[in-house]
Design an enzyme around this catalytic site. Structure first.
Site, PDB file in Angstrom:
ATOM      1  N   GLY A 117       0.603  -1.091   0.047  1.00  0.00           N
ATOM      2  CA  GLY A 117       0.091   0.006  -0.027  1.00  0.00           C
ATOM      3  C   GLY A 117       0.726   1.265   0.206  1.00  0.00           C
ATOM      4  O   GLY A 117       0.345   2.364   0.431  1.00  0.00           O
ATOM      5  N   ASN A 156       1.394   3.253  -2.580  1.00  0.00           N
ATOM      6  CA  ASN A 156       0.503   4.150  -3.311  1.00  0.00           C
ATOM      7  C   ASN A 156      -0.692   4.673  -2.462  1.00  0.00           C
ATOM      8  O   ASN A 156      -1.088   5.788  -2.594  1.00  0.00           O
ATOM      9  CB  ASN A 156       0.139   3.478  -4.644  1.00  0.00           C
ATOM     10  CG  ASN A 156       0.907   3.627  -5.795  1.00  0.00           C
ATOM     11  OD1 ASN A 156       1.397   4.639  -6.374  1.00  0.00           O
ATOM     12  ND2 ASN A 156       1.798   2.426  -6.055  1.00  0.00           N
ATOM     13  N   MET A 158      -4.347  -6.946  -7.126  1.00  0.00           N
ATOM     14  CA  MET A 158      -3.816  -7.909  -7.614  1.00  0.00           C
ATOM     15  C   MET A 158      -4.646  -8.847  -8.419  1.00  0.00           C
ATOM     16  O   MET A 158      -4.541 -10.291  -8.334  1.00  0.00           O
ATOM     17  CB  MET A 158      -2.565  -8.524  -7.174  1.00  0.00           C
ATOM     18  CG  MET A 158      -1.447  -7.692  -6.831  1.00  0.00           C
ATOM     19  SD  MET A 158      -0.917  -6.834  -8.381  1.00  0.00           S
ATOM     20  CE  MET A 158       0.656  -6.040  -8.041  1.00  0.00           C
ATOM     21  N   ARG A 159      -6.041  -8.275  -8.660  1.00  0.00           N
ATOM     22  CA  ARG A 159      -6.893  -9.406  -9.149  1.00  0.00           C
ATOM     23  C   ARG A 159      -7.473  -8.636 -10.114  1.00  0.00           C
ATOM     24  O   ARG A 159      -7.637  -7.394 -10.407  1.00  0.00           O
ATOM     25  CB  ARG A 159      -8.087  -9.576  -8.172  1.00  0.00           C
ATOM     26  CG  ARG A 159      -8.002 -10.459  -7.237  1.00  0.00           C
ATOM     27  CD  ARG A 159      -8.929 -10.877  -6.318  1.00  0.00           C
ATOM     28  NE  ARG A 159      -8.486 -11.573  -5.298  1.00  0.00           N
ATOM     29  CZ  ARG A 159      -8.266 -13.025  -5.232  1.00  0.00           C
ATOM     30  NH1 ARG A 159      -8.601 -13.590  -6.306  1.00  0.00           N
ATOM     31  NH2 ARG A 159      -7.996 -13.660  -4.371  1.00  0.00           N
ATOM     32  N   HIS A 185       0.174   1.151 -13.005  1.00  0.00           N
ATOM     33  CA  HIS A 185       0.723   0.281 -13.403  1.00  0.00           C
ATOM     34  C   HIS A 185       2.456   0.452 -13.583  1.00  0.00           C
ATOM     35  O   HIS A 185       2.389   1.446 -14.239  1.00  0.00           O
ATOM     36  CB  HIS A 185      -0.045  -0.645 -14.756  1.00  0.00           C
ATOM     37  CG  HIS A 185       0.628  -1.513 -15.620  1.00  0.00           C
ATOM     38  ND1 HIS A 185       0.607  -2.597 -14.987  1.00  0.00           N
ATOM     39  CD2 HIS A 185       1.624  -1.596 -16.303  1.00  0.00           C
ATOM     40  CE1 HIS A 185       1.167  -3.797 -15.598  1.00  0.00           C
ATOM     41  NE2 HIS A 185       1.898  -2.944 -16.507  1.00  0.00           N
ATOM     42  N   GLU A 194     -12.421  -3.068 -19.747  1.00  0.00           N
ATOM     43  CA  GLU A 194     -12.695  -4.484 -19.594  1.00  0.00           C
ATOM     44  C   GLU A 194     -11.700  -5.488 -19.973  1.00  0.00           C
ATOM     45  O   GLU A 194     -11.762  -6.590 -19.829  1.00  0.00           O
ATOM     46  CB  GLU A 194     -13.997  -5.327 -20.302  1.00  0.00           C
ATOM     47  CG  GLU A 194     -15.335  -4.323 -19.908  1.00  0.00           C
ATOM     48  CD  GLU A 194     -16.676  -4.763 -20.149  1.00  0.00           C
ATOM     49  OE1 GLU A 194     -16.675  -5.498 -20.999  1.00  0.00           O
ATOM     50  OE2 GLU A 194     -17.582  -4.172 -19.954  1.00  0.00           O
ATOM     51  N   GLY A 195     -10.539  -4.986 -20.462  1.00  0.00           N
ATOM     52  CA  GLY A 195      -9.170  -5.742 -20.686  1.00  0.00           C
ATOM     53  C   GLY A 195      -8.158  -5.518 -19.675  1.00  0.00           C
ATOM     54  O   GLY A 195      -8.611  -4.986 -18.539  1.00  0.00           O
ATOM     55  N   ASP A 241      -4.915  -4.012 -18.320  1.00  0.00           N
ATOM     56  CA  ASP A 241      -4.090  -2.838 -18.557  1.00  0.00           C
ATOM     57  C   ASP A 241      -4.358  -2.273 -19.768  1.00  0.00           C
ATOM     58  O   ASP A 241      -3.151  -1.890 -20.373  1.00  0.00           O
ATOM     59  CB  ASP A 241      -2.613  -3.520 -18.286  1.00  0.00           C
ATOM     60  CG  ASP A 241      -2.399  -3.919 -17.003  1.00  0.00           C
ATOM     61  OD1 ASP A 241      -2.932  -3.576 -16.145  1.00  0.00           O
ATOM     62  OD2 ASP A 241      -1.641  -5.124 -16.908  1.00  0.00           O
ATOM     63  N   GLU A 257       5.286   6.532  -9.482  1.00  0.00           N
ATOM     64  CA  GLU A 257       3.806   6.064  -9.304  1.00  0.00           C
ATOM     65  C   GLU A 257       3.144   6.898  -8.219  1.00  0.00           C
ATOM     66  O   GLU A 257       2.136   7.593  -8.263  1.00  0.00           O
ATOM     67  CB  GLU A 257       3.803   4.795  -8.909  1.00  0.00           C
ATOM     68  CG  GLU A 257       4.054   3.825  -9.597  1.00  0.00           C
ATOM     69  CD  GLU A 257       3.986   2.257  -9.438  1.00  0.00           C
ATOM     70  OE1 GLU A 257       3.002   2.095  -8.718  1.00  0.00           O
ATOM     71  OE2 GLU A 257       4.691   1.489  -9.827  1.00  0.00           O
TER      72      GLU A 257
HETATM   73  C1  GAR Z   1       2.738  -0.864  -7.714  1.00  0.00           C
HETATM   74  O1  GAR Z   1       4.161  -1.023  -8.376  1.00  0.00           O
HETATM   75  C2  GAR Z   1       1.783  -0.996  -8.646  1.00  0.00           C
HETATM   76  O2  GAR Z   1       2.133  -0.308 -10.081  1.00  0.00           O
HETATM   77  C3  GAR Z   1       1.660  -2.593  -8.864  1.00  0.00           C
HETATM   78  O3  GAR Z   1       1.643  -3.109  -7.787  1.00  0.00           O
HETATM   79  C4  GAR Z   1       2.510  -2.210  -6.927  1.00  0.00           C
HETATM   80  C5  GAR Z   1       1.865  -2.129  -5.647  1.00  0.00           C
HETATM   81  O4  GAR Z   1       2.662  -1.503  -4.751  1.00  0.00           O
HETATM   82  N1  GAR Z   1       0.473  -2.815  -9.678  1.00  0.00           N
HETATM   83  C6  GAR Z   1       0.425  -3.702 -10.621  1.00  0.00           C
HETATM   84  O5  GAR Z   1       1.270  -4.379 -11.128  1.00  0.00           O
HETATM   85  C7  GAR Z   1      -1.364  -3.636 -11.204  1.00  0.00           C
HETATM   86  N2  GAR Z   1      -1.171  -4.046 -12.437  1.00  0.00           N
HETATM   87  P1  GAR Z   1       1.996  -0.533  -3.432  1.00  0.00           P
HETATM   88  O6  GAR Z   1       1.126  -1.721  -2.734  1.00  0.00           O
HETATM   89  O7  GAR Z   1       3.254  -0.418  -2.524  1.00  0.00           O
HETATM   90  O8  GAR Z   1       1.211   0.647  -3.846  1.00  0.00           O
END
Ligand code: GAR
Length: 234
Positions: A13, A15, A91-92, A110, A143-144, A146, A175
């Site tokens: 978490g 982000n 992550m789903r 992403h 709906e795809g 990424d 990010e």
């Molecule tokens: C981040 O790098 C985010 O971009 C990635 O997971 C990480 C989460 O980090 N997301 C994906 O790959 C989604 N396709 P965080 O939990 O520290 O925010």
């Protein structure tokens, strides 16, 4: 009025933390109404609790049927009055049932310059491919996987000695910068989606002295002697 946001996160978490910090610093006019995780052990939940934000854990163990799982996510978000859903390391893959409940009101961050390197382990894929730049993308979710319309991207140079971890670390810093910015643009009503394109209204042009292109390695290479290694292989 601050935009009401529901954050969904599966892991550490950072982000989510960047969004919380941007709100505290008043650079983001938003209110996080709920943080939802599909992982009871997610560090993100602790971060939310520390800041007095409502949390909910909704797991696949509780709702083995995907439809039931997503319906529970939707009802939790709606019960909290969420206008925008921010996926922050969730992550789903969400099905059309979920996406259609919040059309162009779900954002994701992403860690690659989409459309390059979708899915998982993308920093490793970028290094293996040999790209000179990578970065990150904030996009609306369609709906795809990424594939949704792109809101903001930030570019990160790839170094010769990068590992997936060092590259991921530098991308993550970007990010944390662009995700709150994208949410702020949404909050200000400045994002307009037309087909695949997202138009950002009210951007003052010509105020920043930006180069029109970036090079990696830098163009100064042409002032030094050509690499012997390259010559030998010819
Ligand atoms: C981040 O790098 C985010 O971009 C990635 O997971 C990480 C989460 O980090 N997301 C994906 O790959 C989604 N396709 P965080 O939990 O520290 O925010």
């Amino acid at each position: 009025m601050p935009v009401s946001v529901g954050v969904m996160a599966s892991g550490r978490g950072t982000n989510l933390q960047a969004i919380i910090d941007a709100i505290a610093a008043r650079s983001l006019d938003a209110a996080i109404k709920v943080v939802i995780s599909d992982n009871p052990g997610a560090f993100a939940i602790g971060r939310a609790e520390k800041h007095g934000i409502k949390t909910a854990v909704v797991t696949k163990d509780q709702y083995p049927l995907n439809e039931d799982f997503e319906k529970k996510l939707i009802s939790t978000l709606n019960a909290s009055g969420v206008e925008l859903v921010a996926l922050a390391g969730f992550m789903r893959v969400l099905s059309p049932l979920f996406i259609r409940a919040f059309p162009m009101r779900i954002m994701n961050v992403h860690p690659s310059l989409l459309p390059a390197f979708t899915g998982l382990s993308v920093q490793k894929k970028a290094l293996e491919y040999g790209v000179k730049f990578s970065g990150c993308t904030v996009h609306f979710v369609d709906e795809g996987v990424d594939t949704g319309p792109i809101i903001i991207q930030a570019v990160v140079k790839v170094m010769d000695d990068d590992t997936p971890e060092t590259l991921a670390e530098r991308i993550l810093l970007e990010e944390h910068r662009i995700y709150p910015q994208a949410i702020q643009l949404f909050s200000e009503g400045r994002l307009e989606v037309k087909g695949r394109k997202v138009f950002v209204h009210g951007v003052a042009r010509g105020t920043v002295d930006e180069p029109l292109s970036l090079e990696n390695p830098l163009a100064t290479i042409f002032n030094s002697s050509p690499s012997k290694k390259t010559r030998k292989t010819r």
